[in-house]
Enzyme design. Structure first.
Site, short mmCIF file in Angstrom:
data_model
loop_
_atom_site.label_atom_id
_atom_site.label_comp_id
_atom_site.label_asym_id
_atom_site.label_seq_id
_atom_site.Cartn_x
_atom_site.Cartn_y
_atom_site.Cartn_z
CB CYS A 136 -0.93 -0.01 1.21
SG CYS A 136 -1.97 1.45 1.29
CB CYS A 139 -0.61 2.56 3.96
SG CYS A 139 -2.09 1.91 3.18
CG ASP A 140 3.10 1.26 4.53
OD1 ASP A 140 2.63 1.79 5.55
OD2 ASP A 140 2.87 0.09 4.20
#
Ligand code: FAD
Ligand code: NAP
Length: 314
Positions: A136, A139-140
């Protein structure tokens, strides 16, 4: 032991399919109950710009899903933060057990559990998951400012993730097993024009290499699919974007599946092999897997559930 709650229509999943089913079932005065699952809003909450949702030239995925949730709620859909852990479809009313302990019983069920990212299954991928290996980018990606990153895959997700990661990374290498991408033309065009992205064709990930203490990624070893030659590319982050598999755990032993686990529905319908159980969205769709097609199937499922319940009541 938790409480037992009965609903006419239980919707499992809160992606575009689930929320659209919620809107339609509410407007049919069925007072549906929607269980959101572990990812409220579904897959679109893991991306940024969505440019193919009709009516919005550009909308952020998480914002779109919040709007869909608010829309379903405003129409009268009850939205519950819970996860269904077990589904008994052998008798009506159907019974769903949940993580919270609540038992839901329902006259009709709409399955909209979508799909989840696939992994390569390498031991080194598993070892560094959450410590440099991710599926992701939104997300990261932030953790890799000024670093070199590798993305694995050649579909829309891989290309979008590579493009997004150039916001942070000094360089992104897109490793793909062929020399042709299956992503949309507009995304390929952006990828090819981006000076920070370098495609590496005909290669697959062999191993993620890193340190043990602390756990962290330093490089990847990739193999040429034709010559077998292995090279090492420095990278602090590895994003695996090799596709998605249907989230069929609740029903894979009781409903027919095909093409790698997608729930089979009747032609031009969301009806499954069990009367009163409908399936919509990426859970059933091995072909299109788009937000708009999932929403369309959510609509169909609610309309079909309404007709099914009316026939039962008649
Ligand atoms: P999902 O969105 O997968 O949602 C599934 C829902 O089911 C989740 O809410 C989850 O919590 C819930 N659930 C699962 N198991 C349970 C359980 N046991 N109990 C309760 N709930 C459960 N499509 C586009 O059209 N345009 C795009 O720009 C686009 N970008 C994308 C970017 C990325 C990074 C990804 C991964 C996908 C993208 N897609 C895009 C595809 C799109 O997101 C999917 O086609 C769509 O989200 C599928 O909707 P769905 O409702 O079937 O399921
Ligand atoms: P996908 O389209 O199935 O693509 C997966 C990619 O990973 C393919 O390029 C595939 O290679 C590669 N791959 C698969 N297994 C591999 C392995 N074991 N080793 C190496 N490479 C492997 O999956 P996706 O990109 O996640 O997209 C899923 C769905 O969501 C699609 O329908 C897509 O259109 C949709 N989506 C849409 C958008 C958008 O509209 N903007 C954005 C994201 C996703 P091959 O090409 O060689 O098979």
């Amino acid at each position: 032991m938790g409480e037992t709650r009965h609903t006419r229509v239980l919707i499992i999943g809160s992606g575009p399919a689930g929320y659209t089913a919620g809107v339609y079932a509410s407007r049919a005065m069925l007072q549906p109950l929607l269980v959101q699952g572990i990812e409220p809003g579904g897959q679109l909450t893991t991306t940024t710009e969505v440019e193919n949702w009709p009516g919005d030239t550009e909308v952020q995925g998480p914002d779109l899903m919040l709007r869909m949730e608010a829309h379903a709620k405003a129409m009268g859909c009850e939205i519950v933060s819970d996860i269904i852990t077990d589904l008994d479809l052998s008798n009506r009313p159907f019974t769903a057990r949940s993580d919270s302990g609540t038992v839901y019983t329902a006259d009709a069920v709409i399955l909209a559990t979508g799909a989840r990212a696939k992994w390569l299954g390498l031991p080194s991928e598993e070892k560094f998951k959450g410590f440099g290996v991710s599926a992701c980018a939104t997300c990261d990606g932030f953790f890799y400012r000024g670093q070199e990153i590798v993305v694995i895959g050649g579909g829309n997700t891989a290309v979008e993730e590579a493009l997004f990661l150039t916001n942070f990374a000094s360089k992104v290498t897109l490793v793909h097993r062929r020399d042709e991408l299956r992503a949309e033309a507009i995304l390929i065009d952006r990828l090819m024009k981006n000076p920070k992205i370098e495609p590496l064709w005909f290669h697959t990930l062999e191993e993620v290499v890193g340190t043990d203490n602390p756990l962290g990624v330093e490089a990847v070893r990739v193999k040429h699919v034709k010559t077998g030659e292995i090279i090492e590319i420095p990278a602090k982050g590895v994003f695996v974007a090799i596709g998605h598999a249907p989230a069929n755990e609740l029903v894979k032993d009781v409903l027919e599946t095909h093409m790698g686990g997608y729930v089979v529905t009747k032609p031009d319908s969301t009806e499954t092999s069990i009367p009163g159980v409908f399936a919509a969205g990426d859970l059933t769709d091995h072909k299109y897997r788009q937000a708009v097609t999932s929403a369309g199937m959510g609509c169909m499922a609610a309309l079909e559930a309404e007709r099914f319940l009316a026939e039962q009541d008649a």
